[in-house]
Design a protein around this motif. Structure first.
Motif, mmCIF file in Angstrom:
data_model
loop_
_atom_site.group_PDB
_atom_site.id
_atom_site.type_symbol
_atom_site.label_atom_id
_atom_site.label_comp_id
_atom_site.label_asym_id
_atom_site.label_seq_id
_atom_site.Cartn_x
_atom_site.Cartn_y
_atom_site.Cartn_z
ATOM 1 N N ALA A 139 6.475 9.786 2.024
ATOM 2 C CA ALA A 139 6.824 11.099 2.571
ATOM 3 C C ALA A 139 7.693 10.915 3.811
ATOM 4 O O ALA A 139 8.673 11.623 4.012
ATOM 5 C CB ALA A 139 5.573 11.905 2.911
ATOM 6 N N THR A 140 7.346 9.963 4.643
ATOM 7 C CA THR A 140 8.098 9.729 5.869
ATOM 8 C C THR A 140 9.544 9.337 5.576
ATOM 9 O O THR A 140 10.482 9.847 6.184
ATOM 10 C CB THR A 140 7.440 8.612 6.698
ATOM 11 O OG1 THR A 140 6.085 8.982 6.961
ATOM 12 C CG2 THR A 140 8.156 8.404 8.015
ATOM 13 N N LYS A 141 9.739 8.429 4.615
ATOM 14 C CA LYS A 141 11.077 7.928 4.327
ATOM 15 C C LYS A 141 11.649 8.480 3.025
ATOM 16 O O LYS A 141 12.847 8.417 2.798
ATOM 17 C CB LYS A 141 11.053 6.396 4.272
ATOM 18 C CG LYS A 141 10.642 5.752 5.591
ATOM 19 C CD LYS A 141 10.587 4.243 5.476
ATOM 20 C CE LYS A 141 10.139 3.606 6.789
ATOM 21 N NZ LYS A 141 10.023 2.136 6.690
ATOM 22 N N GLY A 142 10.797 9.009 2.182
ATOM 23 C CA GLY A 142 11.273 9.482 0.882
ATOM 24 C C GLY A 142 11.714 10.929 0.862
ATOM 25 O O GLY A 142 12.387 11.366 -0.075
ATOM 26 N N LEU A 143 11.321 11.712 1.880
ATOM 27 C CA LEU A 143 11.640 13.140 1.897
ATOM 28 C C LEU A 143 12.456 13.489 3.128
ATOM 29 O O LEU A 143 12.477 12.773 4.113
ATOM 30 C CB LEU A 143 10.348 13.973 1.887
ATOM 31 C CG LEU A 143 9.341 13.705 0.760
ATOM 32 C CD1 LEU A 143 8.158 14.641 0.888
ATOM 33 C CD2 LEU A 143 9.990 13.856 -0.602
ATOM 34 N N VAL A 202 0.860 -1.190 0.000
ATOM 35 C CA VAL A 202 0.000 0.000 0.000
ATOM 36 C C VAL A 202 0.897 1.240 0.000
ATOM 37 O O VAL A 202 1.709 1.429 0.905
ATOM 38 C CB VAL A 202 -0.935 0.025 1.225
ATOM 39 C CG1 VAL A 202 -1.749 1.321 1.245
ATOM 40 C CG2 VAL A 202 -1.869 -1.178 1.207
ATOM 41 N N VAL A 203 0.752 2.072 -1.020
ATOM 42 C CA VAL A 203 1.576 3.269 -1.169
ATOM 43 C C VAL A 203 0.852 4.456 -0.549
ATOM 44 O O VAL A 203 -0.269 4.788 -0.937
ATOM 45 C CB VAL A 203 1.872 3.560 -2.657
ATOM 46 C CG1 VAL A 203 2.840 4.733 -2.789
ATOM 47 C CG2 VAL A 203 2.443 2.336 -3.333
ATOM 48 N N ALA A 204 1.480 5.104 0.429
ATOM 49 C CA ALA A 204 0.883 6.249 1.122
ATOM 50 C C ALA A 204 1.947 7.308 1.349
ATOM 51 O O ALA A 204 3.148 7.048 1.214
ATOM 52 C CB ALA A 204 0.282 5.816 2.456
ATOM 53 N N ASN A 205 1.506 8.521 1.687
ATOM 54 C CA ASN A 205 2.471 9.568 2.000
ATOM 55 C C ASN A 205 3.182 9.287 3.317
ATOM 56 O O ASN A 205 4.391 9.357 3.414
ATOM 57 C CB ASN A 205 1.773 10.936 2.065
ATOM 58 C CG ASN A 205 2.135 11.810 0.874
ATOM 59 O OD1 ASN A 205 2.659 11.314 -0.109
ATOM 60 N ND2 ASN A 205 1.855 13.088 0.968
#
Length: 328
Positions: free
Chosen positions: A126-130, A99-102
């Motif tokens: 968003a948590t791990k990608g930014l 499941v892809v989420a921010n």
């Protein structure tokens, strides 16, 4: 005897040709079916769910048809972040590979914490990608409340529509691609090629958004914080009105005047979500030399085009509005 031998030889040759034809035909159809089979198996066996349409688009571009990517929110739901999933939708998410989420840093789907999912199935882009510098926090005046000795106040909130900045969408795509490769390593080469094509498209939009034709005159002001990622990428300060929750002509007039004075500007562009406000509010904007512009939040698939073309249309409309202000 010679004639009989020739006849027998002819029959053997004809029989041999017929058998050869059957073997060749059988091999041809067998190979054709084998060629189709892996694609059909991939589409039916591998499935991912995305909690927003933009995340679905990015993941679908990266997966390239090798993995099915679903967006469960019905088309008639205007704001998918506030959607309430049915039992069937929850079961579909629970049965998906991923499941892809921010994520927590800029959470979009308010309903996601209520869905029981193993942490291993969640991709928090968003948590791990930014990084922390990629986030945008604003004072959310729609959450004004009172408790304790502080009296009436509000708390900062994270803006969730990260993908409205194509540079941030690119960072999220890079992270999604890496996670897809971990889950489906057999498709690593295809994922890498798809990422290269997608980042090229997003880089082009970043260049379009950041290009300037002469000096920018007047600030970019958002009627709500939802489009802050877009305005920041365009070089705007963190300016947004606080009267969007309960529009009031007098309050709008005072606040817009204060914003323009602080920015030492005689006009600007005021962005609205989805549609323009009532005529009395538009009159206030006009009296201050401001140009109103409504942009698509791209929460749902557009009737024509896709996420990328919708984002490009937003950027072009914004640049035209800025040019219109500069011509005054």
């Amino acid at each position: 005897n010679k004639n009989k031998s020739c006849t027998r030889l002819g029959l053997f040759v004809l029989l041999g040709l017929m058998l050869g034809s059957l073997v060749f035909t059988g091999c041809f159809y067998s190979n054709e079916e084998n060629a189709k089979e892996p694609k059909e198996n991939v589409e039916s066996n591998f499935r991912v769910v995305a909690v927003s349409y933009p995340l679905q688009y990015l993941t679908h571009r990266l997966a390239g048809g090798l993995v099915a990517v679903d967006f469960p929110v019905p088309q008639d739901v205007e704001d998918p972040s506030q959607w309430k999933p049915s039992r069937e939708a929850v079961l579909a998410m629970q049965s998906a590979d991923w499941v892809v989420a921010n994520g927590v840093g800029a959470s979009y789907a308010k309903w996601l914490p209520k869905v029981s999912l193993p942490e291993s199935k969640l991709c928090r882009v968003a948590t791990k990608g930014l990084s922390i510098s990629d986030y945008i926090a604003v004072e959310d005046v729609s959450l004004v409340h009172s408790h304790g000795p502080e009296g009436e106040h509000s708390h900062p909130t994270m803006v969730s529509r990260t993908w409205l900045d194509p540079a941030i969408a690119k960072k999220q795509a890079v992270y999604i691609s890496g996670q897809l490769t971990k889950i489906y390593p057999q498709f690593a080469v295809q994922f890498s090629a798809n990422l290269a094509a997608l980042t090229k498209d997003l880089d082009r939009l970043t260049a379009l958004l950041q290009s300037t034709d002469g000096e920018q005159v007047g600030p970019l002001v958002t009627a709500t914080p939802l489009q802050k990622f877009l305005t920041r990428a365009a070089g705007s300060g963190d300016l947004h009105l606080t009267w969007f929750a309960i529009p009031n002509v007098e309050q709008a007039d005072l606040e817009l005047k204060a914003i323009l004075e602080d920015a030492d500007a005689t006009g600007g562009v005021v962005l609205f979500d989805r549609e323009l406000p009532a005529d009395d509010i538009l009159g206030v904007l006009e009296s201050h030399g401001c140009y109103p512009l409504s942009l698509d939040l791209i929460d749902q698939p557009p009737k024509e085009g896709d996420f990328l073309s919708s984002l490009e249309a937003n950027i072009i409309a914004l640049r035209k509005a800025l040019a219109r202000i500069s011509e005054r």
